[in-house]
Design a protein around this motif. Structure first.
Motif, PDB file in Angstrom:
ATOM      1  N   TYR A 173       0.812  -1.216   0.000  1.00 23.39           N
ATOM      2  CA  TYR A 173       0.000   0.000   0.000  1.00 23.39           C
ATOM      3  C   TYR A 173       0.845   1.266   0.000  1.00 23.39           C
ATOM      4  CZ  TYR A 173      -4.144  -2.837   0.502  1.00 23.39           C
ATOM      5  OH  TYR A 173      -5.161  -3.738   0.277  1.00 23.39           O
TER       6      TYR A 173
ATOM      7  N   HIS B 148      -8.929  11.119   3.843  1.00 24.57           N
ATOM      8  CA  HIS B 148      -8.876   9.741   3.347  1.00 24.57           C
ATOM      9  C   HIS B 148      -7.848   9.630   2.213  1.00 24.57           C
ATOM     10  CE1 HIS B 148     -10.111   5.648   2.943  1.00 24.57           C
ATOM     11  NE2 HIS B 148     -10.586   5.806   1.716  1.00 24.57           N
TER      12      HIS B 148
ATOM     13  N   ASN C 235      -4.477   9.784   3.784  1.00 29.68           N
ATOM     14  CA  ASN C 235      -4.157   8.512   4.450  1.00 29.68           C
ATOM     15  C   ASN C 235      -3.793   7.423   3.451  1.00 29.68           C
ATOM     16  OD1 ASN C 235      -4.496   9.442   7.078  1.00 29.68           O
ATOM     17  ND2 ASN C 235      -6.672   8.981   7.099  1.00 29.68           N
ATOM     18  N   ILE C 236      -4.441   7.414   2.301  1.00 30.51           N
ATOM     19  CA  ILE C 236      -4.106   6.436   1.254  1.00 30.51           C
ATOM     20  C   ILE C 236      -2.708   6.720   0.717  1.00 30.51           C
ATOM     21  CG2 ILE C 236      -4.644   5.692  -1.103  1.00 30.51           C
ATOM     22  CD1 ILE C 236      -7.648   6.225  -0.348  1.00 30.51           C
TER      23      ILE C 236
ATOM     24  N   ASN D  73       0.055   5.795   3.258  1.00 29.68           N
ATOM     25  CA  ASN D  73       0.019   4.435   3.776  1.00 29.68           C
ATOM     26  C   ASN D  73      -0.454   4.347   5.224  1.00 29.68           C
ATOM     27  OD1 ASN D  73       0.320   1.632   3.614  1.00 29.68           O
ATOM     28  ND2 ASN D  73       2.440   1.704   4.302  1.00 29.68           N
ATOM     29  N   HIS D  74      -1.424   5.184   5.557  1.00 31.77           N
ATOM     30  CA  HIS D  74      -2.013   5.117   6.893  1.00 31.77           C
ATOM     31  C   HIS D  74      -3.309   4.309   6.894  1.00 31.77           C
ATOM     32  CE1 HIS D  74       0.964   7.820   8.431  1.00 31.77           C
ATOM     33  NE2 HIS D  74       0.592   8.794   7.612  1.00 31.77           N
ATOM     34  N   THR D  75      -3.794   3.995   5.703  1.00 36.16           N
ATOM     35  CA  THR D  75      -5.004   3.184   5.580  1.00 36.16           C
ATOM     36  C   THR D  75      -4.950   2.409   4.275  1.00 36.16           C
ATOM     37  OG1 THR D  75      -7.424   3.244   5.731  1.00 36.16           O
ATOM     38  CG2 THR D  75      -6.410   4.937   4.392  1.00 36.16           C
ATOM     39  N   LYS D  76      -5.675   1.319   4.215  1.00 30.31           N
ATOM     40  CA  LYS D  76      -5.791   0.549   2.984  1.00 30.31           C
ATOM     41  C   LYS D  76      -6.973   1.096   2.196  1.00 30.31           C
ATOM     42  CE  LYS D  76      -3.905  -3.677   4.923  1.00 30.31           C
ATOM     43  NZ  LYS D  76      -4.135  -5.090   5.215  1.00 30.31           N
TER      44      LYS D  76
END
Length: 106
Positions: free
Chosen positions: A7, A38, A41-42, A45-48
């Protein structure tokens, strides 16, 4: 053999294309239909990213999911070939001839 998506690489590719298209995270988020945090974060790499959001990002950036993930699978050449075709498909013949000459020089 199951392979995991990297990711971090995906986020960097999205960020690279977003910047290349002259979009801010705010712009991309609005076009994708999510919030700016969001997208951040993407990219960081803080969220998938979900498949639905990834598809929307790819469509918004006028690219393919193949290209976004190209550096993560064995047949990345096919994704790059398709991205090249996508980039030149709307060019007129004069531009295509120039591109061909550049390719031949390379």
């Amino acid at each position: 053999m199951e392979q995991e998506i990297d990711y971090a690489k995906l986020g960097l590719r999205i960020k690279e294309l977003r910047i290349k298209k002259g979009l801010t995270q705010d712009n991309l988020a609005e076009l994708v239909g999510c919030n700016t945090s969001h997208i951040s974060n993407i990219e960081n790499n803080h969220t998938k990213v979900s498949l639905n959001v990834l598809l929307s990002i790819a469509n918004t950036l006028n690219t393919s999911i193949d290209y976004l993930l190209a550096n993560q699978y064995d047949n990345s050449q096919l994704a790059l070939d398709n991205e090249i075709l996508r980039a030149i498909k709307d060019c007129d013949n004069q531009k295509k001839e120039k591109i061909l000459k550049i390719i031949e020089i390379i």
